[in-house]
Design an enzyme around this catalytic site. Sequence first.
Site, mmCIF file in Angstrom:
data_model
loop_
_atom_site.group_PDB
_atom_site.id
_atom_site.type_symbol
_atom_site.label_atom_id
_atom_site.label_comp_id
_atom_site.label_asym_id
_atom_site.label_seq_id
_atom_site.Cartn_x
_atom_site.Cartn_y
_atom_site.Cartn_z
ATOM 1 N N ASP A 295 -10.475 -99.614 81.930
ATOM 2 C CA ASP A 295 -11.346 -100.701 81.485
ATOM 3 C C ASP A 295 -10.496 -101.918 81.138
ATOM 4 O OD1 ASP A 295 -13.702 -101.949 80.923
ATOM 5 O OD2 ASP A 295 -13.922 -101.093 78.918
ATOM 6 N N LYS B 156 -9.562 -105.478 80.905
ATOM 7 C CA LYS B 156 -10.377 -106.703 80.907
ATOM 8 C C LYS B 156 -9.774 -107.637 79.861
ATOM 9 C CE LYS B 156 -13.450 -104.433 77.744
ATOM 10 N NZ LYS B 156 -14.680 -103.756 77.517
ATOM 11 N N ASN C 56 -8.841 -106.789 76.274
ATOM 12 C CA ASN C 56 -7.777 -105.819 76.041
ATOM 13 C C ASN C 56 -6.384 -106.383 76.259
ATOM 14 O OD1 ASN C 56 -9.514 -103.707 75.399
ATOM 15 N ND2 ASN C 56 -9.931 -103.331 77.559
ATOM 16 N N THR D 220 -16.916 -103.706 82.582
ATOM 17 C CA THR D 220 -17.168 -105.124 82.783
ATOM 18 C C THR D 220 -17.199 -105.348 84.292
ATOM 19 O OG1 THR D 220 -15.739 -105.339 80.887
ATOM 20 C CG2 THR D 220 -16.384 -107.374 81.953
#
Length: 465
Positions: free
Chosen positions: A136, A138, A141, A176
């Site tokens: 994940d 994105k 992060n 996302t």
Amino acid sequence: MNQAKIKRRVGKYEMGRTIGEGTFAKVKFARNSETGEPVAIKILDKDKVLKHKMAEQIKREIATMKLIRHPHVVQLYEVLASKTKIFIVLEFVTGGELFDKIVNHGRMHEKEARKYFQQLINAVDYCHSRGVYHRDLKPENLLLDASGNLKVSDFGLSALSQQVRDDGLLHTTCGTPNYVAPEVLNDHGYDGTTADLWSCGVILFVLLAGYLPFDDSNLMNLYKKVSILPNSLWNQSAFVFPITFMMSSRSLQISVAEFTCPPWMSFGAMKLITRILDPNPMTRITIPEILEDEWFKKDYKSPIFNEKGDANLDDVEAVFKDSEEHHVTEKKEEQPTPMNAFELISMSKGLNLGNLFDEQGFKRETRFTSKCSANEIISKIEEAAKPLGFDVHKKNYKMRLENVKAGRKGNLNVATEVFQVAPSLHMVEVRKAKGDTLEFHKFYKNLSTSLEDVVWKTEEDMQDR
Ligand code: 3AM
């Protein structure tokens, strides 16, 4: 109304303000009371984690993350559990998010973008080599430390929102979409290595272009842009994926992964991005190949490691065994407000928008003082927030303002609280509870304009005007 402050403690950590709320966790600032060191604590609902089919994998990944000391990965210090919650104690990263740089200053120069991309690839490569995937990646992060170096957060934690099905592959329904690899969106199962790499390609594109390669307000169109062929085709080795380059117009159309590189993007960068954003995970470039890429290699600096061999994983074992004897104590301590009225006033003078900035960028909270009654302040905030598209929820002297429309990082939520400083003087705290800090900043500016009559201005403020 609060006259005394409630301090929450979790074991040796003194809990502070909420930094943010993600889909599966709340992040709070805290301080280690033994060392004074600041930390960020992710708080998860234990039921959700332990009941999850992924508990074993999460445990393994958290254990691995505890051993990882990589300069570009947010360090995981320890894991604690109470009766109902799991606390993941992390290195506190102070420089804000990488993408706030893009939002504030637009796209980056190639040299700067390459530096961050090299640090990202290093972090991803390192974790992959230890069997930990991000899944994940994105903007939220990608954090920056005080020296402006990249720190990737949430490695090994996103498995919390995913499932392994009978085919042994990961399946996900959230994420996302702009950053997610086509095979993930397709939900026919995917491999964490190639999926992470796709997200790195989207991130590099955004750094260099200043906008997303696949961006469509219509989700169905977005899925189509990165849509993929039936899963069975990936597995046929004889299948050659049809790639069409239209270099002359500088527009690249990769069969079904359509994106257009801006004219200022160098050929080297464009070539690399095209190889990463290959919709077929089986022909997508690999990390060893990226490390050999000419564009990537320019000005490359190896990361400086400080891997400690501290192999104490007792805390991880205890959390996942859910053994009560290891439960950390959660305590609420009532403490007198540590500031006096004069200190409070001096830190919350008028409507000074300088309040919104700190050394690192934008603040997530601000305060002002008012001579109006608490009820008057609350109704004025309500009156100001509603036309800005916010739903207002009130409880005593606290309010939660929820933006009906989703912003860059979901719906902006703002928490406010009115404190009594003296019988005729109140302090109002306005804090971002959820969503994008820059959107909060904009909201606060609008709110302040509507609250001009409510805010107490000192003579000095009046002279400044
Ligand atoms: O809500 P925003 O986007 O402002 O940057 C992260 C995000 O902030 C921040 O917590 C919010 C929810 O994820 N965050 C996460 N880990 C962090 C850390 N280790 C952190 N901030 C500082 N240090």
